[in-house]
Design an enzyme around this catalytic site. Structure first.
Site, PDB file in Angstrom:
ATOM      1  N   LYS A  96      28.581   6.078 -28.508  1.00 10.99           N
ATOM      2  CA  LYS A  96      28.408   6.963 -29.769  1.00 10.99           C
ATOM      3  C   LYS A  96      29.720   7.490 -30.390  1.00 10.99           C
ATOM      4  CE  LYS A  96      26.473  10.857 -27.280  1.00 10.99           C
ATOM      5  NZ  LYS A  96      26.124  10.291 -26.105  1.00 10.99           N
ATOM      6  N   GLU A 105      23.125  -0.568 -31.124  1.00 14.85           N
ATOM      7  CA  GLU A 105      21.850  -0.089 -31.142  1.00 14.85           C
ATOM      8  C   GLU A 105      21.704   1.303 -30.050  1.00 14.85           C
ATOM      9  OE1 GLU A 105      18.975   0.689 -32.843  1.00 14.85           O
ATOM     10  OE2 GLU A 105      18.696  -1.425 -32.821  1.00 14.85           O
ATOM     11  N   ILE A 113      15.339   2.941 -29.093  1.00 16.04           N
ATOM     12  CA  ILE A 113      14.606   2.838 -30.269  1.00 16.04           C
ATOM     13  C   ILE A 113      15.348   1.696 -31.199  1.00 16.04           C
ATOM     14  CG2 ILE A 113      13.625   3.995 -32.255  1.00 16.04           C
ATOM     15  CD1 ILE A 113      13.689   6.631 -30.704  1.00 16.04           C
ATOM     16  N   GLY A 120      17.357  15.472 -14.594  1.00 17.54           N
ATOM     17  CA  GLY A 120      18.293  14.537 -15.256  1.00 17.54           C
ATOM     18  C   GLY A 120      18.256  14.111 -16.721  1.00 17.54           C
ATOM     19  N   ASP A 152      26.526  16.024 -30.442  1.00 17.19           N
ATOM     20  CA  ASP A 152      25.746  14.773 -30.087  1.00 17.19           C
ATOM     21  C   ASP A 152      24.950  14.268 -31.088  1.00 17.19           C
ATOM     22  OD1 ASP A 152      24.891  12.634 -27.637  1.00 17.19           O
ATOM     23  OD2 ASP A 152      23.053  13.672 -28.700  1.00 17.19           O
ATOM     24  N   LYS A 184      25.409  10.626 -33.835  1.00 16.33           N
ATOM     25  CA  LYS A 184      24.261   9.938 -33.940  1.00 16.33           C
ATOM     26  C   LYS A 184      23.948   9.795 -35.449  1.00 16.33           C
ATOM     27  CE  LYS A 184      22.477  10.268 -29.391  1.00 16.33           C
ATOM     28  NZ  LYS A 184      21.757  11.050 -28.222  1.00 16.33           N
ATOM     29  N   GLY A 224      17.838   6.995 -21.015  1.00 14.61           N
ATOM     30  CA  GLY A 224      17.648   6.154 -19.708  1.00 14.61           C
ATOM     31  C   GLY A 224      17.923   4.837 -19.629  1.00 14.61           C
TER      32      GLY A 224
END
Ligand SMILES: NC(=O)c1ccc[n+]([C@@H]2O[C@H](COP(=O)([O-])OP(=O)(O)OC[C@H]3O[C@@H](n4cnc5c(N)ncnc54)[C@H](OP(=O)(O)O)[C@@H]3O)[C@@H](O)[C@H]2O)c1
Length: 429
Positions: A106, A130, A137, A188, A202, A206, A303
């Protein structure tokens, strides 16, 4: 003769890289049928080739130099899963020689996205990302394909799983900020240094990536007014609940005749909003388009496998283009000149919470500060505290952002005000 093998250079074999290799192996036949060719990883770059990994690297050349992989003759497609600014050089090198790139980085897209897309267009390659916004998503692919010609006026999104988990935990379990952060770290969801998440940076990165695709505007993410959730108190969430709101860290992009209103900040949102139901580590991207109306994209923002699936989705499109000798993304994309509405001019409602001396006349002083900059009160709640203190919660009507901030500065200076006022914008439009 179309290629029957697409050769992949993979930069990074960590959480996402290993997830990607696992999906590549497990879904081999489906992938071959989709692409019309076999995808074969020929080279991998990692920091430590001797490290044990949960994947089989037999037959793959494993080395430490990402640039060498980007320049290798036996690489038709580059996948960058290392992250950070240092990947600019290898990604540029691949694009310059016409090799398409898929990345989850990113930072690279938010800071250099415009330059890299132009480079790709010039060299007849593509760069797709993506996984860089909204993790698993497939919102960028939706914007690239099905929604490519849509006109959007409205994009509001929860893009950071860590902060969303913290806010959800505070709200649901009544834990304070520090406890909720610790819970996110132990599961985590949060890095050991969570600054990028908590500060809102962050989310701003995005948001810049999504805005480029949805509004066709190049935005420097550093220019987006950004506030994070550091300092959020449990009492703010309780007050939000009292007035029918929930608290979310939002990335906001609203386009109107005055320009694009872009900002990142925590906000009270009505509980009836679809985004209010996006809880824990999940992300949600709400879009409103001229033709399509409202849409909500919802899913996991991070994840190993969700992110790897997003990478694989991009890889399949890029590999199909390679096999067919065409590309669908790039030069045709015309970016609009950036027209921005400054934060000072944005009109919004506010929540204010004050700890004041519990004595007559204080409320009148507070009201005078608000009235002095044309901010009017919509609702108010006062609770008696201990040690001669009272807590006053105020919800304002819509006012110019700068005017509310000026009023709050004045309120903070009142001798009867005991603590720095807490303020959160209300997103209810
Ligand atoms: N994890 C997520 O859920 C998630 C979600 C969305 C996006 N992303 C993005 O995906 C990318 C990868 O994230 P990750 O979680 O997979 O990271 P990670 O687990 O830390 O893996 C990074 C990989 O890069 C390699 N590497 C690091 N520096 C290197 C260097 N200088 N030269 C060669 N190899 C180097 C590491 O090698 P060693 O294994 O030898 O140390 C490792 O294999 C990042 O851009 C991240 O922001 C991740």
């Amino acid at each position: 003769m179309p290629s029957s093998v697409v050769r992949i250079g993979l930069l990074g074999c960590g959480v996402v890289g290993q997830g990607f290799l696992r999906l590549l192996r497990e879904r081999e036949r489906l992938i071959r049928d989709s692409v019309g060719a076999t995808l074969r990883v020929t080279r991998v770059a990692v920091r430590d080739p001797a490290k044990h990994r949960e994947c089989d690297l037999t037959g793959i050349r494993v080395a430490t130099d990402p640039l060498a992989v980007a320049n290798a003759e036996d690489v038709d497609l580059l996948i960058e899963l290392i992250g950070g600014e240092s990947m600019l050089e290898p990604v540029r090198a691949a694009l310059q020689r016409g090799i398409s790139v898929v990345t989850a980085n990113k930072h690279l897209l938010a800071v250099h996205g415009g330059e890299l897309e132009r480079l790709a267009a010039d060299s007849k390659s593509t760069i797709r990302s993506e996984a860089s916004a909204g993790g698993g998503i497939p919102v960028l692919q939706a914007l690239e394909h099905g929604l490519r010609t849509e006109h959007f006026q409205f994009l509001v999104a929860i893009l950071n799983g860590t902060t969303n988990y913290i806010l959800s935990t505070m709200e649901r379990d009544g834990r304070d900020f520090a406890e909720a952060l610790q819970a996110a770290q132990s599961l985590g969801f949060a890095e050991s240094d969570p600054t990028l998440d908590l500060s809102g940076a962050d989310t701003a990165q995005k948001l810049a990536i999504l805005v480029r695709r949805a509004f066709r505007m190049d935005v420097a993410y550093g220019s987006i007014p950004t506030e994070g959730i550091i300092g959020m108190e449990l009492e703010d969430l309780r007050q939000a609940d009292r007035f029918g709101y929930t608290v979310k860290l939002l990335g906001i992009a609203l386009l109107n005749s005055e320009g694009l209103d872009l900002r990142v900040h925590p906000a009270f949102i009505p509980k009836r909003y679809l985004l209010a139901a996006v809880r824990d580590e999940f992300n949600g991207i709400y879009l409103r388009g001229e033709a399509t109306g409202s849409m909500l994209f919802y899913g996991k923002g991070a994840g190993a496998l969700p992110t790897a699936q997003a990478v694989l989705g991009d890889v399949i499109v890029a590999a199909r283009e390679f096999v067919a000798g065409v590309r669908f993304l790039g030069a045709a994309e015309k970016h609009e000149p950036e027209r921005r509405l400054p934060l000072d001019a944005v009109r919004t409602k506010y929540y204010l919470r004050l700890i004041v001396e519990d004595r007559p006349g204080v409320l009148a002083q507070v009201a005078a500060c608000l009235g002095g900059t044309n901010v009017s009160v919509a609702q108010m709640f006062q609770a008696e505290g201990i040690r001669g203190e009272a807590s006053i919660t105020i919800l304002t009507h819509e006012a110019r952002d700068r005017d509310v901030r000026e009023a709050v500065k004045g309120i903070a200076k009142l001798p009867a005000v005991r603590k720095t006022p807490r303020t959160v914008r209300i997103f209810d439009i």
